[in-house]
Scaffold this active site. Sequence first.
Site, PDB file in Angstrom:
ATOM      1  CG  ASP A 167       4.319  12.678  12.333  1.00 17.77           C
ATOM      2  OD1 ASP A 167       4.393  13.863  11.963  1.00 17.77           O
ATOM      3  OD2 ASP A 167       4.661  11.713  11.627  1.00 17.77           O
ATOM      4  N   GLY A 198       7.357   4.217   3.705  1.00 17.88           N
ATOM      5  CA  GLY A 198       7.762   5.457   4.364  1.00 17.88           C
ATOM      6  C   GLY A 198       9.062   5.276   5.122  1.00 17.88           C
ATOM      7  N   GLY A 199       9.353   6.273   5.971  1.00 15.49           N
ATOM      8  CA  GLY A 199      10.615   6.258   6.693  1.00 15.49           C
ATOM      9  C   GLY A 199      10.739   5.113   7.669  1.00 15.49           C
ATOM     10  CB  VAL A 217       1.456   0.241   5.007  1.00 14.30           C
ATOM     11  CG1 VAL A 217       0.060  -0.200   5.439  1.00 14.30           C
ATOM     12  CG2 VAL A 217       2.058   1.175   6.039  1.00 14.30           C
ATOM     13  CB  ILE A 253      -0.938  -0.001   1.227  1.00 14.22           C
ATOM     14  CG1 ILE A 253      -1.894  -1.186   1.161  1.00 14.22           C
ATOM     15  CG2 ILE A 253      -1.707   1.307   1.325  1.00 14.22           C
ATOM     16  CD1 ILE A 253      -2.748  -1.335   2.405  1.00 14.22           C
ATOM     17  CE  LYS A 259       2.674   2.117   9.373  1.00 14.46           C
ATOM     18  NZ  LYS A 259       2.562   3.538   9.743  1.00 14.46           N
TER      19      LYS A 259
END
Length: 761
Positions: A141, A20-21, A25, A17, A40
């Site tokens: 965040d 990222g960092g 996912v 999906i 994740k």
Amino acid sequence: MADTRLIQGRYQLLDLIGRGGMGEVWRARDESLGRHVAVKCLKPMGRQHEQSYLRVLRERFRREARVAASLQHRGITVVHDFGESEGVLYLVMELLEGRNLSQLLEDNRQHPLPVAEVIEIAEQVAAALAYTHRQGIVHRDLKPANIVRVADGTVKICDFGIARLAHDIGFSARLTGTGIAMGTPHYMSPEQIGAQNVDHRSDLYSLGCVLYEIATGAPPFDMDDAWAVLVGHRDTPPRPLRPVRPELPEPFERVVLDLLAKDPEDRPEDAAELVRRIAALPPLRADEPPRRTPPEGRLPPMGASARLSGPPRLPGWARDMTTGSKAAGTGPLQPPPDPAAALTGSWTEPWAVGPGGAGPRRTVPRTAGAERPPPPELVAELAGRHSEGLRLARLDRWAEAGEVQRAVVAERERILGPDHPDTLASRYEVAFALARLGRPGDALREFARTAAGRERVMGPEHPDTLAARQETAYVLGRLGRHFEAHQVYTAVLAVRERVMGPDHPETLRCRHNLAFNLGRLGRPEESYDMARDVAAARTRLLGPEHPDTLVTRYEVGYALGQLGRWTEALRTYQAVAAARARVLGPDEPDTFAARYEAGICLGRLGRSAEALELYRELVGDRTRVQGAAHPDTLRARHGLGVNLGRLGRWEEALAEARDVCAIRARVLGADHPDTLVSRREVAVGLGWLGRWTDALAVYRDVAQARQRVLGADHPDALASRHDEAHCLEQLGRSAEAVELYRQVAAVRRTRGTRGHRIPPN
């Protein structure tokens, strides 16, 4: 990412999906429960890390994952499971079918979202933050990419606990040369930038940045240089919003600017205060510009569920029970013309007019039981009784009409034969009465027999044969068999267009019904296009205020609602209601129906106070004209109760739901679908009041009733079992909830293997 696509022998990774960092996912399938989830996978640690460090990291991961999994709120993504597999730390979460706020802005070409949507998002996110902050948890965040609008309109915050984990274990990016740990620069609070202590008010600042962006199209400090952005957060007052977006209510602009205060002490005290301030906002102006239609294939705008005041609205899992009935298609809205004159001639006469008064009929061969022509006086008597049945039908006395026609069918079958057109005409009326009495299964059987007989006697293209086939399609739709209905409507329409022409009233009626059915197949764009074309044709041929034209304009309104274009839908229903009041009268049921749908649109647009006032007036009018116990009066009262809930007046909403439920049980029966809807609404109200034990008892009662009436594998029965499991979760009885979810998943898997045909997209 580990090479295996199976995590812990349970979670089968299917599609990536995002990345990222912190890792990746995946969309995955939980093989144990048979459901799709999101997994994740956090980046595996390299060998450069010491084992002691890795042990500390894993322990912190478990701690933060437990925190995330403990959060139980409709506005927070559910964490189902977590662990480590082959060096990969993983979290298993609910799979959200929707778009995050960044994607929604991209869909809208970076134009701001409609005002109603912005306020709805603010309200839902504030409610979720109020819950988490009470648990002592700060997100750290919050940004558009971490806020998702699900397909049913619910707004959910993602990655609670994970952002703090990233901060603790050093995953966060750093500004070159500064040593400042970062979230996302455009949404960081001044205290984060200054490496000061961060509390719940930092999340409020980040939410202010998010709301500023979706309301104006750009974040408050929109510079390319990351350091300039941080300096803006720390030192520069944000520009007011209304010079860019004048239609924003001034009190809402004040809320956003207060959230963006540099000093945490100057922000709202907590998210609960923010919820109260949003609830106190004035109603949105009715002249708000129409929302922009998203590109094809995108999720429809959120206006379908937006509102402007009151505490958090109904949860997504309860929302399908709050919208009331929809357009019911036309079918033959009135019984066919009186065919008495057609029933007095000789039954063997080759050019006698058919029962529907349209076209010649074929010569009917004599059958067993009809060796000689029946006595003319008996034929005339049966014609008179048939006409009496039609008269009763015109008075809406459907039970009596059905009994009269059933007796006539038996007599005509005996003296004329089962396939005689007059016998079939009375059988058609029996079927019609059964449909109006809420017995679509029995009606389907009789319409099918009528259609088969007429095809044998009159031919497949005779108007009366087509009428019976079209009614067969209608009751198939009433039974939820929309794909079969679609096939019949399509076949009938092809014949009508070829034989009668595209503008014949019966051709247009068939196209109208096909448009209605397309909406029930989940094809709203096609439904809207066809309904719009039929409305234009009827306007041209019949006039803009002919009842048939207004029926189709009503359907156009429904299709607009399915597309999330609630402002246009509201205008359409209001215009139809005004025209029906002029043409039919203000107290006609069709006029009331259009007003009812306008109330639904107001609720969907967040204008619940206006919807509440509309439903109060409608309840009064329907009570005066139709009676306090009429199903339509009770439906209007149901809408009134729903909007009381949307305004946070849950005690009143619960009392209204209980009263409507009691009347429906007495009038319609304890297991009638409308009664069960009201009983479920009672459970929803109990849940919102925190009375989950009482709610569980009601949810179970509804589930058992639906299983008994509809069958254990009916979608509504399964939805009720899901409600029950959700309630168990709220009560902390997770093991029972998981077992119930597993049972529901097993039944759904079984239903999926029965060879049901799936309608084409």
